[in-house]
Write a protein that holds these residues in place. Structure first.
Motif, PDB file in Angstrom:
ATOM      1  N   THR A  23       0.827  -1.192   0.000  1.00 57.99           N
ATOM      2  CA  THR A  23       0.000   0.000   0.000  1.00 57.99           C
ATOM      3  C   THR A  23       0.865   1.247   0.000  1.00 57.99           C
ATOM      4  O   THR A  23       1.800   1.367   0.791  1.00 57.99           O
ATOM      5  CB  THR A  23      -0.907   0.017   1.247  1.00 57.99           C
ATOM      6  N   SER A  24       0.555   2.162  -0.901  1.00 59.19           N
ATOM      7  CA  SER A  24       1.164   3.483  -0.910  1.00 59.19           C
ATOM      8  C   SER A  24       0.098   4.461  -0.440  1.00 59.19           C
ATOM      9  O   SER A  24      -0.972   4.546  -1.029  1.00 59.19           O
ATOM     10  CB  SER A  24       1.634   3.830  -2.325  1.00 59.19           C
ATOM     11  N   CYS A  25       0.375   5.166   0.640  1.00 56.49           N
ATOM     12  CA  CYS A  25      -0.645   6.000   1.288  1.00 56.49           C
ATOM     13  C   CYS A  25      -0.237   7.470   1.219  1.00 56.49           C
ATOM     14  O   CYS A  25       0.938   7.807   1.321  1.00 56.49           O
ATOM     15  CB  CYS A  25      -0.799   5.549   2.737  1.00 56.49           C
ATOM     16  N   ASN A  26      -1.248   8.328   1.067  1.00 62.44           N
ATOM     17  CA  ASN A  26      -0.981   9.767   0.931  1.00 62.44           C
ATOM     18  C   ASN A  26      -1.338  10.555   2.185  1.00 62.44           C
ATOM     19  O   ASN A  26      -1.506  11.772   2.129  1.00 62.44           O
ATOM     20  CB  ASN A  26      -1.735  10.321  -0.281  1.00 62.44           C
ATOM     21  N   CYS A  27      -1.477   9.882   3.326  1.00 61.89           N
ATOM     22  CA  CYS A  27      -1.828  10.616   4.545  1.00 61.89           C
ATOM     23  C   CYS A  27      -0.669  11.527   4.949  1.00 61.89           C
ATOM     24  O   CYS A  27       0.430  11.449   4.409  1.00 61.89           O
ATOM     25  CB  CYS A  27      -2.201   9.656   5.676  1.00 61.89           C
TER      26      CYS A  27
END
Ligand SMILES: [Zn+2]
Length: 120
Positions: A23-27
């Motif tokens: 998973t690549s997350c932008n948070c």
């Protein structure tokens, strides 16, 4: 077995299985420290050098402890603040073999807003 380490080698991780999806997350946190992340049941990732060589950061809602090497600064993983049943670990895949990283399908997760995957 897949073994990884921070840049200086003080923190070493062994995965319990081969990840197929990450998973690549932008948070607000992940967009700074990167990833991608792979997830495992808490306690199933063998970790050496932690907590002796690590520092941690607990963010806003205090559910996760993000762990980095105190020597080289690389983020290695996160763990639940409370190890409740079903809790998960997140492992920063950037600490592993580039061939493993390249073999894993990365899904973009909108952790900044909708908490949904942006693509299949
Ligand atoms: Zn290190």
């Amino acid at each position: 077995m897949h073994q990884g380490a921070c840049h200086c080698g003080a923190v070493r991780l062994t995965l319990p299985s081969t990840p197929e999806v990450a998973t690549s997350c932008n948070c607000s946190l992940c967009r700074r420290i990167g990833g991608p992340w792979v997830y495992f049941e808490f306690g199933t990732v063998a970790i050496e050098g932690h907590p002796d060589s690590t520092e941690d950061y607990v963010q806003g809602d205090r559910t996760l402890r993000t762990i980095r090497c105190r020597h080289c600064g690389c983020v290695t993983h996160w763990e639940p603040v409370e190890a409740v049943a079903g809790a998960r670990h997140g492992v920063h895949l950037g600490n592993f073999d580039p061939q493993l990283i390249a073999s894993v399908r990365v899904r973009k997760f909108d952790g900044a807003d909708t908490w949904k995957f942006l693509e299949e």
